[in-house]
Structures are given as C-alpha cells and as structure tokens.
Design an enzyme around this catalytic site. Sequence first.
Site, short mmCIF file in Angstrom:
data_model
loop_
_atom_site.label_atom_id
_atom_site.label_comp_id
_atom_site.label_asym_id
_atom_site.label_seq_id
_atom_site.Cartn_x
_atom_site.Cartn_y
_atom_site.Cartn_z
N GLU A 229 66.13 11.31 36.34
CA GLU A 229 66.40 12.53 35.59
C GLU A 229 67.45 12.19 34.55
OE1 GLU A 229 68.78 16.66 35.86
OE2 GLU A 229 67.81 16.03 37.73
N CYS A 263 72.46 19.23 32.42
CA CYS A 263 71.27 18.59 31.85
C CYS A 263 70.42 19.59 31.09
CB CYS A 263 70.45 17.96 32.97
SG CYS A 263 71.30 16.64 33.85
#
Length: 457
Positions: A229, A263
């Site tokens: 990720e 994120c």
Amino acid sequence: MATLAIINPATGGQIDEVPADDAATVALKAAQARAAQPRWHRVPLTERKACIERFRALVVRDLESLARTLTLDTGKPIRQARNELNGLLGRIDFFLGAVERSTGTEKVFDEGGMREQIEHVPLGVVGNISAWNYPWFVGGNVFVPALLTGNTVLYKPSEYATMTGLEIARLLYEAGVPYDAFITLVGDGGVGAALMEQRIDGLFFTGSYGTGARIARTMGSRMVKLQLELGGKDPTYVRADANVKNAAESLADGAMYNTGQSCCSVERIYVHASIYDEFVRSFVDVVNGFKVGDPMAEDTYIGAITRAPQLDVLDAQVEDARRKGGRLLVGGHRLPGPGNWYAPTVYADVNHSMELMREESFGPIIGIQKVADDAEAVAMMNDTRYGLTAGVYTPDETVARGILAQVNAGSVYWNCCDRVSPRLPWSGYGDSGIGLTLSTYGIQTFCRTKAWHLRSA
C-alpha cells in the site's frame, strides 16, 4: 546491544531509548515464528477468535493510555488518537464476524461420486512492515486477520511509532496470543531489510512508493505473497451543482485531518469555474478555524509532522507552486519553535506543472484548481501515476457514478472523502500499490487455496 531513540515529534526531545534488533536477532525471531506456525494453526479457530476478542477488550480497557502513547509517538492530536483506537474496534468486530465464512471449506461440486472442495490454508509466516501514520489501523488490517487465519506474524512497527508497536504486542500477549506467534522487530529500515532476507511466506508493507518499489525488486524472485500500500495523490471534484459550504467543510477535514498524513487524504481539489471563488473562500474560512497546537490538548486539530524530513518536502512543494504562479492563501511555512510543525497551507490557481498537484504531499497542504466542466475534471483526476481514492461532490448520484466510473482509483467517494470501511477492500491502482487488505478478500489474502478432488471408491 543496538538501541533505537524514541523522539517526540512535537518537541524534538527524546522520550526513551529501547533495545533494537539486528540481522542476527531478526533471523532468530524468524526461525521462532517458523517453528511456531504449525502449532498456532492447530489451535482451533474458536480459540484464536477468543484471543482477538480479549485483545479487543484490553484495547478498550487501556484506551486512554494507548491514545497518549500514540500521540507521543506520532504527534497526532489526542482526540484523533482516540478516534483511531475506537475505529479499530469496529474493524476487529468485522474480522471476528467474517473470518469463518471467508475461510471455511467451500463445496463446489458433488456429482457421480466426484466431489470438489476449496480449502483455505494459512500462508505461513507473514512479515508486516507497518506504517506510522495509523499504526493501529494499518497494522490491525494485517495482524488481526493474519493471526485469525493461523499465520504467525513478524511485526515491524515503523521506527516513528515504536512505542505503539510494543503496546500492540503487550496486549496481544496478555490476550493469550503466544509470544512466538506474534513477534515484534524493533528498528529502522535496516531491520526491515533483514526481515526480507528471512524465509517468510508473505510480506505486507505500507509506506512510500520509493520504498515499496525497492521491496518489490527485492522480493520479486521469491514467489511469496506481496502486498504494497503505497499512498496516493487523491483527487476530488466539486461540481457546479454541489452544496459549496458542505463540500468545503468536508474537504477541508479530508485534506487536513491527521495533519494531512493519511494515505487517503484529499491532496488535489478541482472545482467548477462557476463556483470556484465561492468554494475557495469557504474552504479558507474552514481551514483558518483549525487550531494548531499541543497534540495533547483536547481542542487541537492540527498536530506535529511525524517525520522531520517531510518538512523539506512541504517546503519544496510550496516554493515550486509559488515560482509557477500559484496563489498562496493560507500558511506556506514552517512554524517556529522545537519539533516538526507546518502551518496549514492552501494554494489556489494551481496547475499540473506544479509538484503540489503531482507528488504526494503527506502534510497539511492542498492545491485547488479551476476546471471548466466534468470532462476536464475527469482528465485532471486521471493525470497521475497514483490511484488510491477519488471523489465527487454533487447532489446527483447518477452523474457522480458516471464520473467516478471513469476515474482510475481503488476506492471512490460520493459526497464524502478520507474514509475507510472494514467491509470494503482497500487497494490501489498504478503506483498506489498491489494487493489489498480489508473486506472478506482482505481475510482470504492471508490464505492459500488448496483444491480437493475427491472420488468415492
């Protein structure tokens, strides 16, 4: 013995110094996890679930002290630290409720004496190089389903959230998870590199694209499960028919929450020309109302930047936008005093020649760009190498769906942003990474499939 200094990002002062791992101790711990994995897998699922249920109860019991530790580790405002811990509880509940139906044996064919079944078996030893910005969320997305499905875990917390990582281990052990089923590795990137040299069956990493690309190059020939990720440059489009005030309030929070260190923080905003000026004014009003200050204060909204090197990134993006004609409306500078502090920053009249609109910021900084219509908005949203999240603000769901269907992103939002659900997969397109966590797919990702062909004699 190697040690790791724990620094408070809000003050720049050292909090503690803890023993750290080296290549030799990492290899020893990996061997322990390997030996323990068959034993842990043989523990019935009901008992593994009971361990995680007790872990959840211990998080509730110690929530206030855990939140304070998280704030000391990362500079996250204390209320947002509590939010992270409370949010973790719902994720644990989801994993506990879904693990059995997600990994039970599937009977797919039974005819003429031939039966076919799909079995889900654990990967084995899972390496988890976790993140500092949401260590409970991001770590829990991995170690909770990994343990539930019978894997052992080598957990390396970020060196910027080490105390929190040690607290996670303490509570898991108190909950009954064996010491050799969940093993913490303490240290910097060198310890992560040592982990990758071990015999592991899966590696789950959350962090920057640059580090993720290096991990992919290192692990590519190993034929192990790899999940990366790697963040994003998440765009949102505000259509001409949007409720300007509501959109501005929502997107200011989406851009600045956790000091912009998420994120899925909103990192680019595109606004239809007909409402552009009104939106910018409303957005700036909201940002000016955010209190910057002591992360331990209950009314603080903007805390410290966790990693000091990120201040240089923010400075560079601000200067680049200034040189290329951006209009600075708020902030644009470091704040005085000790620690890592950056003023909430808003740029208007930006464009895609600017790093602010192309490279991940990971701080309290946002660019707002004017667009002429939906087609231009879609083109701008897709003009990126990342593809984590994207959103649209409009009262018309049909229009929103049509726009978002054209956008390359793993998660899309209608009239909301900066949101993660345990029921939905978390994945990215392009340089935002490979693989996924969360949802039933994010439980199955910790398993291999075994195909059974069974013929009656």
